[in-house]
Design a protein around this motif. Structure first.
Motif, PDB file in Angstrom:
ATOM      1  N   VAL A 131      24.044 119.714  48.732  1.00 22.38           N
ATOM      2  CA  VAL A 131      24.820 120.140  49.896  1.00 22.38           C
ATOM      3  C   VAL A 131      23.928 120.148  51.137  1.00 22.38           C
ATOM      4  O   VAL A 131      24.275 119.594  52.181  1.00 22.38           O
ATOM      5  CB  VAL A 131      25.433 121.528  49.652  1.00 22.38           C
ATOM      6  CG1 VAL A 131      26.014 122.085  50.929  1.00 22.38           C
ATOM      7  CG2 VAL A 131      26.495 121.450  48.571  1.00 22.38           C
ATOM      8  N   PHE A 132      22.728 120.748  50.992  1.00 23.73           N
ATOM      9  CA  PHE A 132      21.830 120.819  52.141  1.00 23.73           C
ATOM     10  C   PHE A 132      21.430 119.423  52.613  1.00 23.73           C
ATOM     11  O   PHE A 132      21.309 119.164  53.798  1.00 23.73           O
ATOM     12  CB  PHE A 132      20.572 121.612  51.785  1.00 23.73           C
ATOM     13  CG  PHE A 132      20.711 123.070  52.070  1.00 23.73           C
ATOM     14  CD1 PHE A 132      20.220 123.617  53.236  1.00 23.73           C
ATOM     15  CD2 PHE A 132      21.354 123.896  51.164  1.00 23.73           C
ATOM     16  CE1 PHE A 132      20.365 124.959  53.497  1.00 23.73           C
ATOM     17  CE2 PHE A 132      21.507 125.241  51.423  1.00 23.73           C
ATOM     18  CZ  PHE A 132      21.011 125.777  52.590  1.00 23.73           C
ATOM     19  N   GLN A 133      21.219 118.521  51.644  1.00 24.38           N
ATOM     20  CA  GLN A 133      20.724 117.204  52.034  1.00 24.38           C
ATOM     21  C   GLN A 133      21.817 116.268  52.506  1.00 24.38           C
ATOM     22  O   GLN A 133      21.519 115.170  52.972  1.00 24.38           O
ATOM     23  CB  GLN A 133      19.957 116.576  50.876  1.00 24.38           C
ATOM     24  CG  GLN A 133      18.588 117.212  50.740  1.00 24.38           C
ATOM     25  CD  GLN A 133      17.667 116.403  49.859  1.00 24.38           C
ATOM     26  OE1 GLN A 133      18.016 116.091  48.734  1.00 24.38           O
ATOM     27  NE2 GLN A 133      16.501 116.060  50.377  1.00 24.38           N
ATOM     28  N   SER A 134      23.086 116.671  52.397  1.00 27.93           N
ATOM     29  CA  SER A 134      24.110 115.762  52.878  1.00 27.93           C
ATOM     30  C   SER A 134      24.370 115.977  54.362  1.00 27.93           C
ATOM     31  O   SER A 134      25.215 115.314  54.945  1.00 27.93           O
ATOM     32  CB  SER A 134      25.397 115.933  52.077  1.00 27.93           C
ATOM     33  OG  SER A 134      25.930 117.185  52.340  1.00 27.93           O
ATOM     34  N   VAL A 135      23.644 116.892  54.977  1.00 25.48           N
ATOM     35  CA  VAL A 135      23.678 117.036  56.423  1.00 25.48           C
ATOM     36  C   VAL A 135      22.305 116.584  56.931  1.00 25.48           C
ATOM     37  O   VAL A 135      21.295 117.058  56.430  1.00 25.48           O
ATOM     38  CB  VAL A 135      23.924 118.504  56.824  1.00 25.48           C
ATOM     39  CG1 VAL A 135      23.937 118.643  58.328  1.00 25.48           C
ATOM     40  CG2 VAL A 135      25.222 118.992  56.243  1.00 25.48           C
ATOM     41  N   PRO A 136      22.255 115.637  57.882  1.00 28.41           N
ATOM     42  CA  PRO A 136      20.955 115.188  58.388  1.00 28.41           C
ATOM     43  C   PRO A 136      20.085 116.377  58.812  1.00 28.41           C
ATOM     44  O   PRO A 136      20.598 117.345  59.379  1.00 28.41           O
ATOM     45  CB  PRO A 136      21.326 114.318  59.594  1.00 28.41           C
ATOM     46  CG  PRO A 136      22.678 113.814  59.292  1.00 28.41           C
ATOM     47  CD  PRO A 136      23.355 114.896  58.501  1.00 28.41           C
ATOM     48  N   LEU A 138      17.822 117.084  61.056  1.00 29.03           N
ATOM     49  CA  LEU A 138      17.737 117.556  62.443  1.00 29.03           C
ATOM     50  C   LEU A 138      18.987 118.353  62.815  1.00 29.03           C
ATOM     51  O   LEU A 138      18.911 119.416  63.443  1.00 29.03           O
ATOM     52  CB  LEU A 138      17.549 116.377  63.407  1.00 29.03           C
ATOM     53  CG  LEU A 138      17.453 116.766  64.881  1.00 29.03           C
ATOM     54  CD1 LEU A 138      16.271 117.698  65.129  1.00 29.03           C
ATOM     55  CD2 LEU A 138      17.348 115.556  65.780  1.00 29.03           C
ATOM     56  N   LEU A 139      20.145 117.849  62.363  1.00 30.20           N
ATOM     57  CA  LEU A 139      21.403 118.547  62.629  1.00 30.20           C
ATOM     58  C   LEU A 139      21.384 119.930  61.978  1.00 30.20           C
ATOM     59  O   LEU A 139      21.804 120.931  62.571  1.00 30.20           O
ATOM     60  CB  LEU A 139      22.561 117.710  62.091  1.00 30.20           C
ATOM     61  CG  LEU A 139      23.964 118.243  62.329  1.00 30.20           C
ATOM     62  CD1 LEU A 139      24.197 118.466  63.810  1.00 30.20           C
ATOM     63  CD2 LEU A 139      24.989 117.283  61.777  1.00 30.20           C
ATOM     64  N   MET A 140      20.855 119.971  60.745  1.00 29.90           N
ATOM     65  CA  MET A 140      20.751 121.248  60.047  1.00 29.90           C
ATOM     66  C   MET A 140      19.860 122.210  60.829  1.00 29.90           C
ATOM     67  O   MET A 140      20.219 123.372  61.033  1.00 29.90           O
ATOM     68  CB  MET A 140      20.179 120.994  58.642  1.00 29.90           C
ATOM     69  CG  MET A 140      20.075 122.220  57.786  1.00 29.90           C
ATOM     70  SD  MET A 140      21.678 122.935  57.441  1.00 29.90           S
ATOM     71  CE  MET A 140      22.122 122.018  56.011  1.00 29.90           C
ATOM     72  N   ILE A 142      19.238 122.194  63.985  1.00 23.91           N
ATOM     73  CA  ILE A 142      19.919 122.577  65.225  1.00 23.91           C
ATOM     74  C   ILE A 142      20.926 123.692  64.946  1.00 23.91           C
ATOM     75  O   ILE A 142      20.969 124.703  65.658  1.00 23.91           O
ATOM     76  CB  ILE A 142      20.628 121.360  65.853  1.00 23.91           C
ATOM     77  CG1 ILE A 142      19.600 120.381  66.414  1.00 23.91           C
ATOM     78  CG2 ILE A 142      21.579 121.792  66.959  1.00 23.91           C
ATOM     79  CD1 ILE A 142      20.191 119.101  66.939  1.00 23.91           C
ATOM     80  N   ALA A 143      21.713 123.524  63.882  1.00 21.81           N
ATOM     81  CA  ALA A 143      22.719 124.535  63.554  1.00 21.81           C
ATOM     82  C   ALA A 143      22.058 125.876  63.245  1.00 21.81           C
ATOM     83  O   ALA A 143      22.492 126.921  63.732  1.00 21.81           O
ATOM     84  CB  ALA A 143      23.557 124.071  62.372  1.00 21.81           C
TER      85      ALA A 143
ATOM     86  N   VAL B  15      30.456 118.293  47.126  1.00 22.03           N
ATOM     87  CA  VAL B  15      29.421 118.393  48.154  1.00 22.03           C
ATOM     88  C   VAL B  15      30.061 118.725  49.499  1.00 22.03           C
ATOM     89  O   VAL B  15      29.587 119.587  50.232  1.00 22.03           O
ATOM     90  CB  VAL B  15      28.607 117.086  48.237  1.00 22.03           C
ATOM     91  CG1 VAL B  15      27.709 117.095  49.450  1.00 22.03           C
ATOM     92  CG2 VAL B  15      27.787 116.892  46.975  1.00 22.03           C
ATOM     93  N   ILE B 248      21.267 112.459  67.941  1.00 22.57           N
ATOM     94  CA  ILE B 248      21.489 113.712  68.637  1.00 22.57           C
ATOM     95  C   ILE B 248      20.700 113.819  69.937  1.00 22.57           C
ATOM     96  O   ILE B 248      21.261 114.093  71.003  1.00 22.57           O
ATOM     97  CB  ILE B 248      21.161 114.884  67.692  1.00 22.57           C
ATOM     98  CG1 ILE B 248      22.122 114.808  66.505  1.00 22.57           C
ATOM     99  CG2 ILE B 248      21.278 116.207  68.406  1.00 22.57           C
ATOM    100  CD1 ILE B 248      21.722 115.623  65.335  1.00 22.57           C
ATOM    101  N   ILE B 267      27.956 123.286  69.533  1.00 21.97           N
ATOM    102  CA  ILE B 267      27.116 124.393  69.081  1.00 21.97           C
ATOM    103  C   ILE B 267      26.801 125.319  70.250  1.00 21.97           C
ATOM    104  O   ILE B 267      26.856 126.541  70.146  1.00 21.97           O
ATOM    105  CB  ILE B 267      25.824 123.846  68.434  1.00 21.97           C
ATOM    106  CG1 ILE B 267      26.144 123.276  67.053  1.00 21.97           C
ATOM    107  CG2 ILE B 267      24.770 124.939  68.316  1.00 21.97           C
ATOM    108  CD1 ILE B 267      24.986 122.599  66.374  1.00 21.97           C
ATOM    109  N   PHE B 286      27.753 110.159  55.627  1.00 23.12           N
ATOM    110  CA  PHE B 286      26.421 110.081  55.020  1.00 23.12           C
ATOM    111  C   PHE B 286      26.537 109.804  53.523  1.00 23.12           C
ATOM    112  O   PHE B 286      25.861 108.930  52.984  1.00 23.12           O
ATOM    113  CB  PHE B 286      25.695 111.404  55.277  1.00 23.12           C
ATOM    114  CG  PHE B 286      24.226 111.358  55.002  1.00 23.12           C
ATOM    115  CD1 PHE B 286      23.373 110.612  55.803  1.00 23.12           C
ATOM    116  CD2 PHE B 286      23.677 112.083  53.961  1.00 23.12           C
ATOM    117  CE1 PHE B 286      22.022 110.578  55.561  1.00 23.12           C
ATOM    118  CE2 PHE B 286      22.313 112.062  53.714  1.00 23.12           C
ATOM    119  CZ  PHE B 286      21.489 111.300  54.520  1.00 23.12           C
TER     120      PHE B 286
END
Lengths: 291, 315
Positions: A131-136, A138-140, A142-143, B15, B248, B267, B286
């Motif tokens: 789950v963590f790795q399916s979000v890029p 840098l985006l993670m 930033i969030a 996921v 980004i 955000i 992705f």
């Protein structure tokens, strides 16, 4: 008994020494290491050796071009850019080293549990990491940085959490190979505890890829911090983190290129050195390249 | 193969649910009141409270989460933006083509520069050509993308005036942003290509290919490169996957109205539906790209294709 102990100890040291000796032969890696050590020393000593303070404003000399008084020129508030870069190392380098360290520690712990025990623990940990790795990443970061609010510590937390899964995955893969070895079976047969087997037998034989990853991780930590600051989510002005300096200078780039050029070059050379060291470390640890 | 793809897509559903939970939790703990952001500083407390109730912001965490999951996964509705009241899905769909263009061109730059550079280094190992290409590649991976972007725009837009400094339109708007992303990618791909080619080049079948008198270019491009391709495909696929999630920082440098800038502004303005919707979208894209990469393996390596076929026969 005593002699046996020393014998074992010498053997252990020599493995480390072999790696270090091979690393020392690599000129690129040593050049990288030397540059990083210089940067760390400059950052540590900056309050004493920097020509100006990082927040000393000189409103009569804003945007001075590089000169004898101001080697890298001054910014929009007349602050000396050379001094700010020296101080900036205290933020950028610390973020890089601490975030890589925390990510490696957390990732290796998670990966060890998943790789050593397998079964349900493995499944749960790996699915969460999916789950963590399916979000890029840098985006993670930033969030997370937005959620925690900007600042030095939060920046480190954001970067550590977003890079941790990579270490865990590598550790797990490496553990899966090592845990089937005879010496692990031997340790288990003499009833050594799981912690002892992991700590004394599996980890030392599985850790080399993570050492390389952590060296490169310092580099990506510095780059990530620069990106966060550039978006206004990292270290806040007037603190002179390198990315924050780029962010503050970008509006003046048309007429005063030096405001953006020098912090960028500093980041580039630091990352370059870390990557050269990481490459050297990887080659030194690679048994296939043994001479 | 078909069964494998279905299995992967099935796994992706979980996921995506996980990502929804994760991003929902992160946003839940984010300080700042969306209702206050929408109404502005002049609104009275009563107005803010009323809007909070209307948006369901006062409900407990789990109620809000399940409401959102139901809305997304059962009604297929990503909601409307708090900021401009536009539907999040139509906003994503209108921005994605821009992000897509930037991503594709960046990857093309990276591949076109990176692979030849890596091959040149591997074929001429330990010569000046090898060293020079590897220094270039290392510089590529060591520069922050957005700084390269700033430097390119300083030179080509502000000083020489050849290219527009920001905005989005024709191909001339794409060159600098894609080059600044592509150079970094090219460095990584060149390093991967070199090490992967070096492993292949010492194999017996390369000696055989040379021994039967093939042209050196055929040996390198057909026999060696094809066998060295798998790690390179992984690297390229990963870059594509990340870039399709929005460039980004570079989008912010060149004011490109893509997905990345949508997420960052979402955000910053606490526009929860916009952020949740786009992160969800990005994670699906992705996942699909990674699936595509795995399918590509089968085309690059007949051994992997054979594995799928064997599995099918067994099952």
């Amino acid at each position: 008994m005593e002699a046996k102990k020393t014998a074992v100890k010498t053997k252990k040291d020599s493995m480390l020494l072999i790696t270090l000796r091979r690393l020392a032969k690599n000129k690129m890696a040593m050049a990288g290491l030397a540059f990083i050590l210089v940067m760390v020393a400059v950052a540590l000593l900056s309050p004493w050796i920097a020509p100006y303070s990082y927040d000393a404003q000189d409103l009569e000399h804003v945007f001075s071009m590089p000169s004898k008084e101001h080697w890298f020129g001054t910014d929009n508030l007349g602050r000396d850019i050379f001094s700010r870069i020296m101080y900036g190392g205290r933020y950028s380098l610390r973020i890089g080293f601490i975030s890589a360290g925390v990510a490696a520690l957390g990732g290796i712990t998670l990966g060890s549990i998943a790789g050593y025990y397998g079964g349900r623990a493995d499944t749960i940990i790996m699915r969460v990491l999916d789950v963590f790795q399916s979000v890029p990443s840098l985006l993670m970061s930033i969030a997370i940085a937005a959620s925690l609010g900007p600042g030095f510590t939060n920046c480190i937390i954001a970067l550590s959490v977003s890079t941790m899964p990579a270490y865990a995955r590598m550790t797990r893969a490496s553990f899966l190979n090592v845990r089937e070895m005879e010496y692990v079976e031997a340790a288990r047969s003499i009833n050594a505890s799981d912690f002892r087997i992991i700590w004394k037998h599996v980890l030392p034989n599985a850790i080399s890829p993570m050492l390389v990853q952590a060296t490169m991780g310092v580099a990506s930590g510095i780059l990530g911090a620069a990106a966060l600051s550039f978006l206004g989510l990292g270290v806040q002005p007037p603190e002179p983190e390198w990315g924050a300096m780029l962010s503050a200078g970008r509006n003046y780039i048309r007429d005063y290129w030096h405001v953006v050029l020098f912090p960028g070059i500093t980041i580039m050379l630091t990352i370059l050195s870390l990557n050269m060291l990481g490459d050297g470390l990887r080659d030194a640890l690679d048994p296939r390249l043994k001479n | 193969m078909g069964r494998y793809i279905l299995k992967r897509i099935f796994a992706m559903v979980f996921v995506v649910l996980g990502v929804t939970f994760l991003i929902f939790t992160i946003l839940y703990f984010t300080p700042g009141d969306p209702a206050r952001m929408i109404l502005g500083a002049d609104a009275t407390d009563a107005e803010v409270l009323a809007l909070r109730a209307e948006l369901g912001l006062d409900d407990p965490f789990l109620v809000r989460f399940f409401t959102y999951v139901k809305q997304v996964f059962i009604d297929f509705d990503l909601g409307t933006s708090y900021v401009n009241n536009r539907s999040v899905s139509s906003e994503i769909l209108s921005r994605f083509p821009k992000t897509f263009e930037v991503a594709i061109l960046s990857v093309v730059f990276a591949v076109v520069i990176g692979i030849p550079l890596g091959i040149m280094a591997a074929v001429n190992q330990y010569t000046w050509k090898d060293n020079a290409s590897m220094v270039v590649a290392l510089l590529g991976v060591s520069m922050p993308h957005f700084w390269v972007g700033l430097m390119l725009s300083l030179l080509f837009a502000l000083k020489l005036g050849w290219l527009p400094a920001s905005g989005f339109g024709g191909i001339e708007y794409l060159i600098m942003p894609c080059l600044s992303i592509g150079l970094g990618g090219a460095g990584g791909i060149a390093r991967q290509t070199r090490s992967s080619m070096l492993e292949v080049i010492r194999q017996d079948y390369i000696v055989t290919a040379r021994a039967k008198g093939l042209k050196e270019s055929t040996v390198i491009y057909v026999h060696a490169l094809r066998n060295a391709l798998i790690p390179i495909i992984t690297q390229v696929g990963n870059m594509l996957g990340v870039q399709l999630g929005g460039a980004i920082v570079v989008e912010s440098v060149f004011s490109i109205p893509g997905l990345g800038s949508y997420m960052v502004s979402g955000i910053k303005s606490r526009d929860y539906p916009a952020v949740q919707g786009s992160v969800l979208f990005v994670s699906i894209v992705f996942g699909l790209v990674m699936l595509l990469v795995d399918i590509m393996y089968a085309f690059a390596d007949p051994r992997i294709k054979a594995q799928y076929q064997r599995k099918r026969r067994k099952g």
